[in-house]
Scaffold this active site. Structure first.
Site, PDB file in Angstrom:
ATOM      1  N   LYS A   1      -0.192  -6.996  -4.670  1.00 42.80           N
ATOM      2  CA  LYS A   1      -0.701  -8.303  -5.102  1.00 42.80           C
ATOM      3  C   LYS A   1       0.375  -9.219  -5.667  1.00 42.80           C
ATOM      4  O   LYS A   1       0.082 -10.357  -6.014  1.00 42.80           O
ATOM      5  CB  LYS A   1      -1.773  -8.081  -6.166  1.00 42.80           C
ATOM      6  CG  LYS A   1      -2.990  -7.366  -5.621  1.00 42.80           C
ATOM      7  CD  LYS A   1      -4.115  -7.353  -6.594  1.00 42.80           C
ATOM      8  CE  LYS A   1      -5.330  -6.730  -5.930  1.00 42.80           C
ATOM      9  NZ  LYS A   1      -6.404  -6.473  -6.852  1.00 42.80           N
ATOM     10  N   ASP A   2       1.594  -8.714  -5.827  1.00 41.03           N
ATOM     11  CA  ASP A   2       2.560  -9.466  -6.630  1.00 41.03           C
ATOM     12  C   ASP A   2       3.691 -10.083  -5.824  1.00 41.03           C
ATOM     13  O   ASP A   2       4.794  -9.555  -5.758  1.00 41.03           O
ATOM     14  CB  ASP A   2       3.117  -8.543  -7.717  1.00 41.03           C
ATOM     15  CG  ASP A   2       2.006  -8.008  -8.592  1.00 41.03           C
ATOM     16  OD1 ASP A   2       1.391  -8.808  -9.309  1.00 41.03           O
ATOM     17  OD2 ASP A   2       1.731  -6.796  -8.519  1.00 41.03           O
TER      18      ASP A   2
ATOM     19  N   GLY B   1       6.218  -2.886   3.362  1.00 37.59           N
ATOM     20  CA  GLY B   1       5.782  -3.302   4.693  1.00 37.59           C
ATOM     21  C   GLY B   1       6.067  -4.780   4.903  1.00 37.59           C
ATOM     22  O   GLY B   1       6.907  -5.368   4.203  1.00 37.59           O
TER      23      GLY B   1
ATOM     24  N   ARG C   1     -23.663  15.522  19.784  1.00 42.60           N
ATOM     25  CA  ARG C   1     -23.673  14.157  19.263  1.00 42.60           C
ATOM     26  C   ARG C   1     -22.491  13.341  19.759  1.00 42.60           C
ATOM     27  O   ARG C   1     -21.489  13.888  20.229  1.00 42.60           O
ATOM     28  CB  ARG C   1     -23.599  14.179  17.739  1.00 42.60           C
ATOM     29  CG  ARG C   1     -24.888  14.486  17.076  1.00 42.60           C
ATOM     30  CD  ARG C   1     -24.724  14.455  15.575  1.00 42.60           C
ATOM     31  NE  ARG C   1     -25.996  14.765  14.930  1.00 42.60           N
ATOM     32  CZ  ARG C   1     -26.123  15.106  13.666  1.00 42.60           C
ATOM     33  NH1 ARG C   1     -25.050  15.201  12.899  1.00 42.60           N
ATOM     34  NH2 ARG C   1     -27.302  15.353  13.144  1.00 42.60           N
TER      35      ARG C   1
ATOM     36  N   GLU D   1      -9.622   0.287  13.017  1.00 48.63           N
ATOM     37  CA  GLU D   1     -10.413  -0.644  12.191  1.00 48.63           C
ATOM     38  C   GLU D   1     -10.338  -2.083  12.718  1.00 48.63           C
ATOM     39  O   GLU D   1     -11.236  -2.878  12.485  1.00 48.63           O
ATOM     40  CB  GLU D   1      -9.935  -0.598  10.740  1.00 48.63           C
ATOM     41  CG  GLU D   1      -8.476  -1.018  10.548  1.00 48.63           C
ATOM     42  CD  GLU D   1      -8.007  -0.969   9.104  1.00 48.63           C
ATOM     43  OE1 GLU D   1      -8.796  -0.633   8.206  1.00 48.63           O
ATOM     44  OE2 GLU D   1      -6.804  -1.286   8.877  1.00 48.63           O
TER      45      GLU D   1
ATOM     46  N   GLY E   1       0.833  -1.203   0.000  1.00 46.25           N
ATOM     47  CA  GLY E   1       0.000   0.000   0.000  1.00 46.25           C
ATOM     48  C   GLY E   1       0.863   1.246   0.000  1.00 46.25           C
ATOM     49  O   GLY E   1       1.891   1.295   0.671  1.00 46.25           O
TER      50      GLY E   1
ATOM     51  N   GLN F   1      -6.250   8.879   4.863  1.00 45.68           N
ATOM     52  CA  GLN F   1      -5.104   8.959   5.769  1.00 45.68           C
ATOM     53  C   GLN F   1      -3.818   8.403   5.147  1.00 45.68           C
ATOM     54  O   GLN F   1      -2.755   8.456   5.750  1.00 45.68           O
ATOM     55  CB  GLN F   1      -5.401   8.273   7.106  1.00 45.68           C
ATOM     56  CG  GLN F   1      -5.563   6.779   7.062  1.00 45.68           C
ATOM     57  CD  GLN F   1      -6.552   6.277   8.103  1.00 45.68           C
ATOM     58  OE1 GLN F   1      -6.227   6.190   9.262  1.00 45.68           O
ATOM     59  NE2 GLN F   1      -7.742   5.902   7.671  1.00 45.68           N
TER      60      GLN F   1
ATOM     61  N   ASP G   1       0.739   2.011   9.236  1.00 46.97           N
ATOM     62  CA  ASP G   1       0.290   1.270  10.422  1.00 46.97           C
ATOM     63  C   ASP G   1       1.319   1.277  11.553  1.00 46.97           C
ATOM     64  O   ASP G   1       0.983   0.989  12.698  1.00 46.97           O
ATOM     65  CB  ASP G   1      -0.006  -0.195  10.054  1.00 46.97           C
ATOM     66  CG  ASP G   1      -1.013  -0.314   8.929  1.00 46.97           C
ATOM     67  OD1 ASP G   1      -1.827   0.614   8.780  1.00 46.97           O
ATOM     68  OD2 ASP G   1      -0.978  -1.321   8.203  1.00 46.97           O
TER      69      ASP G   1
HETATM   70  O1  F6P Z   1      -1.301  -1.376   5.611  1.00 44.91           O
HETATM   71  C1  F6P Z   1      -1.795  -0.152   5.233  1.00 44.91           C
HETATM   72  C2  F6P Z   1      -3.301  -0.172   5.124  1.00 44.91           C
HETATM   73  O2  F6P Z   1      -3.747   1.125   4.763  1.00 44.91           O
HETATM   74  C3  F6P Z   1      -4.028  -0.653   6.369  1.00 44.91           C
HETATM   75  O3  F6P Z   1      -4.074   0.299   7.399  1.00 44.91           O
HETATM   76  C4  F6P Z   1      -5.363  -1.041   5.799  1.00 44.91           C
HETATM   77  O4  F6P Z   1      -5.983  -2.028   6.603  1.00 44.91           O
HETATM   78  C5  F6P Z   1      -4.997  -1.613   4.447  1.00 44.91           C
HETATM   79  O5  F6P Z   1      -3.717  -1.086   4.120  1.00 44.91           O
HETATM   80  C6  F6P Z   1      -5.963  -1.256   3.345  1.00 44.91           C
HETATM   81  O6  F6P Z   1      -5.586  -1.929   2.194  1.00 44.91           O
HETATM   82  P1  F6P Z   1      -6.144  -1.589   0.744  1.00 44.91           P
HETATM   83  O7  F6P Z   1      -5.455  -0.349   0.263  1.00 44.91           O
HETATM   84  O8  F6P Z   1      -5.807  -2.791  -0.059  1.00 44.91           O
HETATM   85  O9  F6P Z   1      -7.622  -1.376   0.873  1.00 44.91           O
END
Ligand code: F6P
Length: 364
Positions: A77-78, A117, A177, A237, A15, A290, A142
């Protein structure tokens, strides 16, 4: 001077995150200043497999430091050690890493700088095991990579998340809220913890501390009783209720790490409104915002330091290592010692205790 290295290939994998271009620029400039040629493979490992690259000249890496994303493109993916190919009309996974090694030989590439990563650095380790001269650079918003104190991209991400929390305060106060912000981080709570503290959240929910929704209700009611008619919740998340499991948003079948987390904020909003119907609850999922945009000052400097250090490690023949930041010292650690060791928030650590001391609830 290490005369083994005359040409370096640079890859950005996984990512994207702010600071990738700062690393590319710093590594290329350092190498070029030493008389070493640099090329950039496109789309990470896929470019290495397809021999798809571009020269990284001084002109090409000029004016890119402030840009988000990566000029080399990226892919998560690779994995060349389990690469999807079609044989007789059927999708199968094959180890095609040798093709990459042959491509390097063909182009005279002596070493690789792999910016990635956990998943991408696992492949970097596997290339090192094959005898390829490799240096890893730790990237991810992360901040969950072991051994280094901080990965680049994290600081920019928490700034965006903190800004989102600041903005959510406006509506929270105006409408009395409960506002929930869901941030990324996979199974680590670093983004929620840091942005939650800086963004004055009342509740922070992280995967490392399973939460009890009734404790969140208690906090909201307690604030209400003393005249605070709104509350802000920062949720990672990957946060987990004590009686449940992570919330999965989708499965990306062709990804080496197929589970995508997401949606816990919506679920929490729904459950909270049932328990405290007198309050309005709204959820915001920050998502890829983000990960985008210009890197922070900190990430530009860290990316630059990582890029320079990566070339220095190649010059020192310290192949198979990843650059690290320990305290304020640039250092390195062997890739063999990093893989599979995720760095998680310590539930009893200083930062969690600090947050608790100022009244932040973790839902436990
Ligand atoms: O590892 C970085 C990250 O942004 C995570 O925080 C998140 O869970 C994941 O990648 C999202 O992946 P994608 O871009 O494939 O939706």
């Amino acid at each position: 001077m290490n005369t083994e290295i005359k040409k370096i290939g640079i890859l950005t994998c996984g990512g994207d995150c702010p600071g990738l271009n700062a690393v590319i620029r710093a590594a290329s400039r350092t190498a070029l200043n030493l008389g070493i040629e640099t090329i950039g493979y496109k789309f990470g490992y896929r470019g290495l497999y397809k021999n798809d690259f571009e020269p990284l000249t001084k002109q090409r890496v000029s004016g890119i430091q402030h840009l988000g994303g990566t000029i080399l493109y990226s892919s998560n993916k690779d994995n060349l050690f389990e690469y999807e190919v079609i044989e007789d009309g059927v999708k199968v996974k094959r180890d095609v890493s040798e093709v990459a090694v042959e491509n390097m030989k063909k182009e005279g590439v002596d070493a690789l700088i792999i910016i990635g990563g956990d998943g991408s650095l696992t492949s970097a380790r596997d290339f090192a095991r094959k005898g390829v001269k490799v240096i890893g650079v730790p990237k991810t918003i992360d901040n969950d990579l072991a051994v280094t104190d901080v990965t680049f991209g994290f600081n920019s991400a928490i700034d965006v998340a903190r800004d989102a929390l600041d903005r959510l305060h406006t509506t929270a106060e105006s409408h009395h809220r409960i506002m929930i912000l869901e941030v990324m981080g996979r199974n680590a709570g670093w983004i929620a913890l840091h942005s939650g503290i800086a963004g004055s959240a009342d509740v922070i929910l992280i995967p490392e501390i399973p939460f009890d929704i009734h404790k969140i209700v208690e906090k909201i009611n307690e604030r209400h009783e003393r005249g605070k008619l709104f509350s802000i919740i920062a949720v990672a998340e990957g946060a987990i209720p004590i009686d449940g499991s992570v919330t999965i948003s989708k499965i990306v079948e062709d990804s080496p790490d197929p589970i995508r987390l997401g949606g816990v904020a919506n679920k929490l909003a729904y459950d909270l409104e049932k328990l405290i119907p007198e309050h309005e609850v709204r959820a915001t999922i920050l998502g890829h915002l983000q990960r985008g945009g210009s890197p922070s000052t900190f990430d530009r400097i860290l990316g630059t330091r990582y890029g320079v250090k990566a070339v220095e490690l190649l010059m020192d023949k310290r192949y198979g290592n990843m650059v690290t930041l320990k305290g304020d010292v640039m250092s390195y650690e062997h890739l063999e010692n990093i893989i599979g060791r995720n760095k998680l928030v310590d539930p009893n650590g200083e930062l969690v205790r600090t947050a608790r001391s100022i009244g932040i609830t973790f839902g436990d």
